[in-house]
Design an enzyme around this catalytic site. Sequence first.
Site, PDB file in Angstrom:
ATOM      1  N   ARG A 198      -1.088  -1.423  -6.222  1.00  0.00           N
ATOM      2  CA  ARG A 198      -1.185  -2.708  -5.505  1.00  0.00           C
ATOM      3  C   ARG A 198      -1.954  -3.727  -6.348  1.00  0.00           C
ATOM      4  O   ARG A 198      -1.552  -4.885  -6.473  1.00  0.00           O
ATOM      5  CB  ARG A 198      -1.875  -2.478  -4.160  1.00  0.00           C
ATOM      6  CG  ARG A 198      -2.031  -3.717  -3.272  1.00  0.00           C
ATOM      7  CD  ARG A 198      -2.502  -3.260  -1.902  1.00  0.00           C
ATOM      8  NE  ARG A 198      -3.032  -4.309  -1.060  1.00  0.00           N
ATOM      9  CZ  ARG A 198      -2.312  -5.076  -0.245  1.00  0.00           C
ATOM     10  NH1 ARG A 198      -0.993  -4.904  -0.195  1.00  0.00           N
ATOM     11  NH2 ARG A 198      -2.875  -5.986   0.514  1.00  0.00           N
ATOM     12  N   TYR A 228      -8.213 -12.180  -7.692  1.00  0.00           N
ATOM     13  CA  TYR A 228      -7.278 -12.154  -8.813  1.00  0.00           C
ATOM     14  C   TYR A 228      -7.196 -13.508  -9.525  1.00  0.00           C
ATOM     15  O   TYR A 228      -6.500 -13.637 -10.527  1.00  0.00           O
ATOM     16  CB  TYR A 228      -5.884 -11.764  -8.323  1.00  0.00           C
ATOM     17  CG  TYR A 228      -5.850 -10.453  -7.582  1.00  0.00           C
ATOM     18  CD1 TYR A 228      -5.849  -9.238  -8.270  1.00  0.00           C
ATOM     19  CD2 TYR A 228      -5.830 -10.404  -6.193  1.00  0.00           C
ATOM     20  CE1 TYR A 228      -5.823  -8.026  -7.595  1.00  0.00           C
ATOM     21  CE2 TYR A 228      -5.798  -9.195  -5.508  1.00  0.00           C
ATOM     22  CZ  TYR A 228      -5.800  -8.019  -6.216  1.00  0.00           C
ATOM     23  OH  TYR A 228      -5.777  -6.820  -5.547  1.00  0.00           O
ATOM     24  N   HIS A 257      -3.924   2.984  -5.010  1.00  0.00           N
ATOM     25  CA  HIS A 257      -4.224   1.564  -4.784  1.00  0.00           C
ATOM     26  C   HIS A 257      -4.168   0.767  -6.074  1.00  0.00           C
ATOM     27  O   HIS A 257      -4.037  -0.463  -6.043  1.00  0.00           O
ATOM     28  CB  HIS A 257      -5.593   1.412  -4.125  1.00  0.00           C
ATOM     29  CG  HIS A 257      -5.668   0.236  -3.195  1.00  0.00           C
ATOM     30  ND1 HIS A 257      -4.889   0.132  -2.051  1.00  0.00           N
ATOM     31  CD2 HIS A 257      -6.405  -0.903  -3.239  1.00  0.00           C
ATOM     32  CE1 HIS A 257      -5.165  -0.994  -1.439  1.00  0.00           C
ATOM     33  NE2 HIS A 257      -6.061  -1.655  -2.139  1.00  0.00           N
ATOM     34  N   LYS A 300      -1.912  -2.512   7.526  1.00  0.00           N
ATOM     35  CA  LYS A 300      -3.334  -2.357   7.832  1.00  0.00           C
ATOM     36  C   LYS A 300      -3.778  -3.277   8.961  1.00  0.00           C
ATOM     37  O   LYS A 300      -4.561  -2.882   9.828  1.00  0.00           O
ATOM     38  CB  LYS A 300      -4.161  -2.628   6.567  1.00  0.00           C
ATOM     39  CG  LYS A 300      -5.650  -2.362   6.725  1.00  0.00           C
ATOM     40  CD  LYS A 300      -6.368  -2.562   5.414  1.00  0.00           C
ATOM     41  CE  LYS A 300      -7.865  -2.284   5.545  1.00  0.00           C
ATOM     42  NZ  LYS A 300      -8.569  -2.490   4.242  1.00  0.00           N
ATOM     43  N   ARG A 302       0.854  -1.174   0.000  1.00  0.00           N
ATOM     44  CA  ARG A 302       0.000   0.000   0.000  1.00  0.00           C
ATOM     45  C   ARG A 302       0.897   1.233   0.000  1.00  0.00           C
ATOM     46  O   ARG A 302       2.033   1.199   0.473  1.00  0.00           O
ATOM     47  CB  ARG A 302      -0.907   0.011   1.231  1.00  0.00           C
ATOM     48  CG  ARG A 302      -1.866  -1.177   1.289  1.00  0.00           C
ATOM     49  CD  ARG A 302      -2.668  -1.175   2.582  1.00  0.00           C
ATOM     50  NE  ARG A 302      -3.579  -2.304   2.636  1.00  0.00           N
ATOM     51  CZ  ARG A 302      -3.268  -3.504   3.108  1.00  0.00           C
ATOM     52  NH1 ARG A 302      -2.038  -3.723   3.573  1.00  0.00           N
ATOM     53  NH2 ARG A 302      -4.157  -4.479   3.125  1.00  0.00           N
ATOM     54  N   HIS A 324      -2.975 -10.445   3.119  1.00  0.00           N
ATOM     55  CA  HIS A 324      -4.409 -10.677   3.319  1.00  0.00           C
ATOM     56  C   HIS A 324      -4.613 -11.705   4.430  1.00  0.00           C
ATOM     57  O   HIS A 324      -3.961 -12.754   4.436  1.00  0.00           O
ATOM     58  CB  HIS A 324      -5.055 -11.196   2.037  1.00  0.00           C
ATOM     59  CG  HIS A 324      -5.154 -10.164   0.961  1.00  0.00           C
ATOM     60  ND1 HIS A 324      -5.252 -10.481  -0.380  1.00  0.00           N
ATOM     61  CD2 HIS A 324      -5.187  -8.806   1.021  1.00  0.00           C
ATOM     62  CE1 HIS A 324      -5.332  -9.378  -1.092  1.00  0.00           C
ATOM     63  NE2 HIS A 324      -5.291  -8.354  -0.268  1.00  0.00           N
TER      64      HIS A 324
END
Length: 333
Positions: free
Chosen positions: A278, A310, A275, A223, A200, A301
């Site tokens: 990313r 994806y 973003h 995050k 990020r 994640h």
Amino acid sequence: MIKQKTNGRWLVDIEPVKGKRFRKTFDTKADCKRYEALILAKFSNNDEWVNPNSDKRSLVDIVDLWYQLHGHTLKDGSRRFQALVRLSNALGNPIASRLTSAIFLLYRNQRTNLGLKPKTLNNELTYIRAVFNELIALEQLNYANPLEKVRPLKVPERELTWLNKEEINELFAAVNERSNYSKNPHLQLLIEICLSTGARWSEAESLNPSLVKNNQVTFVDTKNGKARTVPISEDLANRLHKHWNECGPFTSAIGAFRRVLDKTGIELPEGQATHVLRHSFASHFVMNGGNIVTLQRILGHSSVKTTMRYAHLCPDFLNDAIKYNPMSIIGLF
């Protein structure tokens, strides 16, 4: 409930009020009955437990209690506390024990009509519901979470936009021509970090020399609060250290990025901006044959479900169903 266990001892299991359960083992059934009577007597004489509505604390009061006991430990605790206070006041700051699903749903409907996005409204529900859950767990509330059965709004899946090779070249060309409208010295390297690691933008900006070692970068200001390490090329690692020696630590460059982006013909959905870098890393990683589980670890994640966005970009993604099913290795008789 009192019952005898297989070892001969006796178990008493009692829940005098919802959410407050007592379980204890004794040698005799008589001891269990005495303990059960003691617990029932305790709660029958405590009006605060018998009558939840005797709790007159306002919603702001319990939000403040939540912050003092738990919220201050969260990375975004202060911001969340301010959001919760605004939400409480918008709801009319009712007595917390008298808040109902209907009150919240009417408020949410009003906010929906004002054009607020489902994700924003779902965040509000998540925050206030978490306050009740935490205080119940800490035995600070004696009633059930009033918003326990409120369902979040369905959020339309956002378009997944990424930059192709030509657009990435166009972006770097604009960076190289930016002298007239952006002189931020960190811009190009920050873009390279994001495209090389899937970081990020804020994670890239938080890097410093101590976090780049052995051709690896370690992101600590993430995050989810968990550090992660991603390999980078030797060339990028060397240029990073040289840059910091010459230009000092990274400073905010998001404004410079937006100005450069405006100079290109790249069109992005609202709210993406940095973003997209990313997304571009992840998309190219998968298209070039990268493993989804590996990508999950690189991106940080917590659930592979997020990374699966994806998966459709994998080469021969659906054809693997033909290649790897058991019928491909056996014959029919």
